[in-house]
Every structure is written in structure tokens, then in C-alpha cells.
Design a protein around this motif. Structure first.
Motif, mmCIF file in Angstrom:
data_model
loop_
_atom_site.group_PDB
_atom_site.id
_atom_site.type_symbol
_atom_site.label_atom_id
_atom_site.label_comp_id
_atom_site.label_asym_id
_atom_site.label_seq_id
_atom_site.Cartn_x
_atom_site.Cartn_y
_atom_site.Cartn_z
ATOM 1 N N ILE A 3 0.829 -1.211 0.000
ATOM 2 C CA ILE A 3 0.000 0.000 0.000
ATOM 3 C C ILE A 3 0.864 1.262 0.000
ATOM 4 C CG2 ILE A 3 -0.361 0.424 2.473
ATOM 5 C CD1 ILE A 3 -3.110 0.224 -0.223
ATOM 6 N N HIS A 6 1.296 2.539 -3.417
ATOM 7 C CA HIS A 6 0.083 3.182 -3.920
ATOM 8 C C HIS A 6 -0.073 4.587 -3.323
ATOM 9 C CE1 HIS A 6 -1.305 -0.255 -6.141
ATOM 10 N NE2 HIS A 6 -1.259 -1.039 -5.077
ATOM 11 N N HIS A 31 -4.058 2.632 -9.018
ATOM 12 C CA HIS A 31 -3.902 1.394 -8.244
ATOM 13 C C HIS A 31 -3.988 0.186 -9.174
ATOM 14 C CE1 HIS A 31 -4.444 -1.130 -4.531
ATOM 15 N NE2 HIS A 31 -4.812 -1.959 -5.491
ATOM 16 N N ASP A 35 -1.048 -2.483 -9.972
ATOM 17 C CA ASP A 35 -1.205 -3.900 -9.635
ATOM 18 C C ASP A 35 -0.906 -4.805 -10.827
ATOM 19 O OD1 ASP A 35 -1.761 -3.592 -6.969
ATOM 20 O OD2 ASP A 35 -3.858 -4.238 -7.095
ATOM 21 N N CYS A 88 -5.613 3.873 -2.661
ATOM 22 C CA CYS A 88 -5.649 2.805 -1.649
ATOM 23 C C CYS A 88 -6.975 2.039 -1.649
ATOM 24 C CB CYS A 88 -5.412 3.389 -0.257
ATOM 25 S SG CYS A 88 -3.758 4.057 -0.020
ATOM 26 N N ASP A 91 -7.669 -1.875 -2.344
ATOM 27 C CA ASP A 91 -7.174 -2.879 -1.391
ATOM 28 C C ASP A 91 -7.972 -2.928 -0.092
ATOM 29 O OD1 ASP A 91 -5.311 -3.991 -3.038
ATOM 30 O OD2 ASP A 91 -3.580 -3.004 -2.133
ATOM 31 N N LYS A 94 -8.981 -6.432 1.296
ATOM 32 C CA LYS A 94 -8.200 -7.194 2.292
ATOM 33 C C LYS A 94 -8.598 -6.793 3.710
ATOM 34 C CE LYS A 94 -4.765 -7.404 -1.264
ATOM 35 N NZ LYS A 94 -5.685 -6.900 -2.304
ATOM 36 N N SER A 103 -15.392 -8.544 1.535
ATOM 37 C CA SER A 103 -14.928 -7.362 0.817
ATOM 38 C C SER A 103 -16.065 -6.360 0.662
ATOM 39 C CB SER A 103 -14.434 -7.792 -0.575
ATOM 40 O OG SER A 103 -14.251 -6.667 -1.404
ATOM 41 N N HIS A 113 -9.828 -7.533 -9.841
ATOM 42 C CA HIS A 113 -8.666 -7.054 -9.079
ATOM 43 C C HIS A 113 -7.667 -8.196 -8.861
ATOM 44 C CE1 HIS A 113 -7.251 -4.912 -5.109
ATOM 45 N NE2 HIS A 113 -6.373 -4.762 -6.073
ATOM 46 N N GLN A 117 -3.396 -9.122 -11.005
ATOM 47 C CA GLN A 117 -2.166 -9.154 -10.207
ATOM 48 C C GLN A 117 -1.019 -9.799 -10.986
ATOM 49 O OE1 GLN A 117 -2.025 -7.616 -7.175
ATOM 50 N NE2 GLN A 117 -4.135 -7.067 -7.673
#
Ligand SMILES: [Zn+2]
Length: 154
Positions: A3, A6, A31, A35, A88, A91, A94, A103, A113, A117
């Protein structure tokens, strides 16, 4: 991506856009773009392994947000903060899963998302260096901008 990286990128986005709503949206997109670049990660469902790193990264990211917000010219602080916040937001999946078991994002977004990755277990050191460089670069740029704004005013 950690993070803290980011956060540094989001500050630059806020500085470039200078409008909070645009900064929030552009930070969010930054972001997703970051990623998709090669970065450190352990993949999904590896919480016991990444949690100690995530705790340190979270504290470092919050400290960087405070530093970068304070470094911005007064008239641009909201835009810089919005850029970092937008950067941010993706994320928060998480955080949501860790604290409340789900989520905040629609499942379709979470799948997207996760699919973008580009993670490797072997580049944490490089990623920390990138985060530190982005923070230092952003802080320096914001302080220069802040100083030039003060000179222009008075
Ligand atoms: Zn992400």
C-alpha cells in the motif's frame, strides 16, 4: 503491491490533477495499473504469511499519507489526500475480509482485481525501495510546490 507504493503514486496523482474528485478517480485507476505491473505478493488465501508485512506496510502507508498531506500546499491538500485515498481504495477488500469477513466491493470487481495481479514472492526488497522512492519523490515535489506557492503569495 504494497500500500505504501500506492500512497506515493496517489500523492503524485493528486498533485497532477489538483481536483479532489478527479484525483480520487485517477488514484483508483493508478492502483489498478500498478497492480498489473510486476510486484511482490503471495497470491490469494495466504493471510498468515502476508499479515506481518501488511501490518508494517499499513503503518508506513498511514505515516506517508500524513507526511505527504502536510507537505502539500494548503490549497491542494484535499486533492493530494483524495489521490492517495483513491489509490488505496481497491485494497480495502483485504481489510474488509480480515475485520468483517467480506470485501466491500462487488464480487465481479474483486475477481477483476485478483486477475490483474502480476505477483512474485521474490521481490519484496525491490518493492519497499520503490515505495520509499515514491514517498521521497512525492514529498520533495510537494514541498517544492508548497514553497513556490508561498513565494507567489507573499
Ligand atoms: Zn490491489
Amino acid at each position: 503491491m504494497i500500500i505504501s507504493s500506492h500512497v506515493g503514486a496517489g500523492a503524485l496523482v493528486g498533485m497532477a490533477t489538483r481536483r479532489p474528485g478527479v484525483a480520487l478517480a485517477a488514484g483508483f485507476l493508478s492502483h489498478l495499473a500498478m497492480d498489473a505491473l510486476p510486484h511482490w505478493g503471495l497470491g490469494p488465501n495466504t493471510e498468515p504469511l502476508w499479515l506481518p508485512i501488511a501490518k508494517k506496510d499499513g503503518v508506513a502507508g498511514l505515516a506517508a499519507m500524513a507526511l505527504l498531506t502536510a507537505s502539500a500546499p494548503a490549497g491542494a491538500r484535499v486533492a493530494v489526500l483524495a489521490g492517495m485515498t483513491g489509490a488505496c481504495l481497491p485494497d480495502t477488500d483485504k481489510i474488509g475480509r480480515f475485520f468483517v469477513g467480506r470485501s466491500p466491493w462487488p464480487a465481479r470487481f474483486d475477481r477483476f482485481h485478483e486477475a490483474i495481479q502480476n505477483e512474485s514472492k521474490d521481490c519484496l526488497g525491490r518493492e519497499v525501495a520503490v515505495a520509499a522512492a515514491l514517498t521521497v519523490l512525492s514529498a520533495a515535489a510537494l514541498r517544492l510546490w508548497s514553497a513556490s506557492t508561498r513565494r507567489a503569495i507573499g
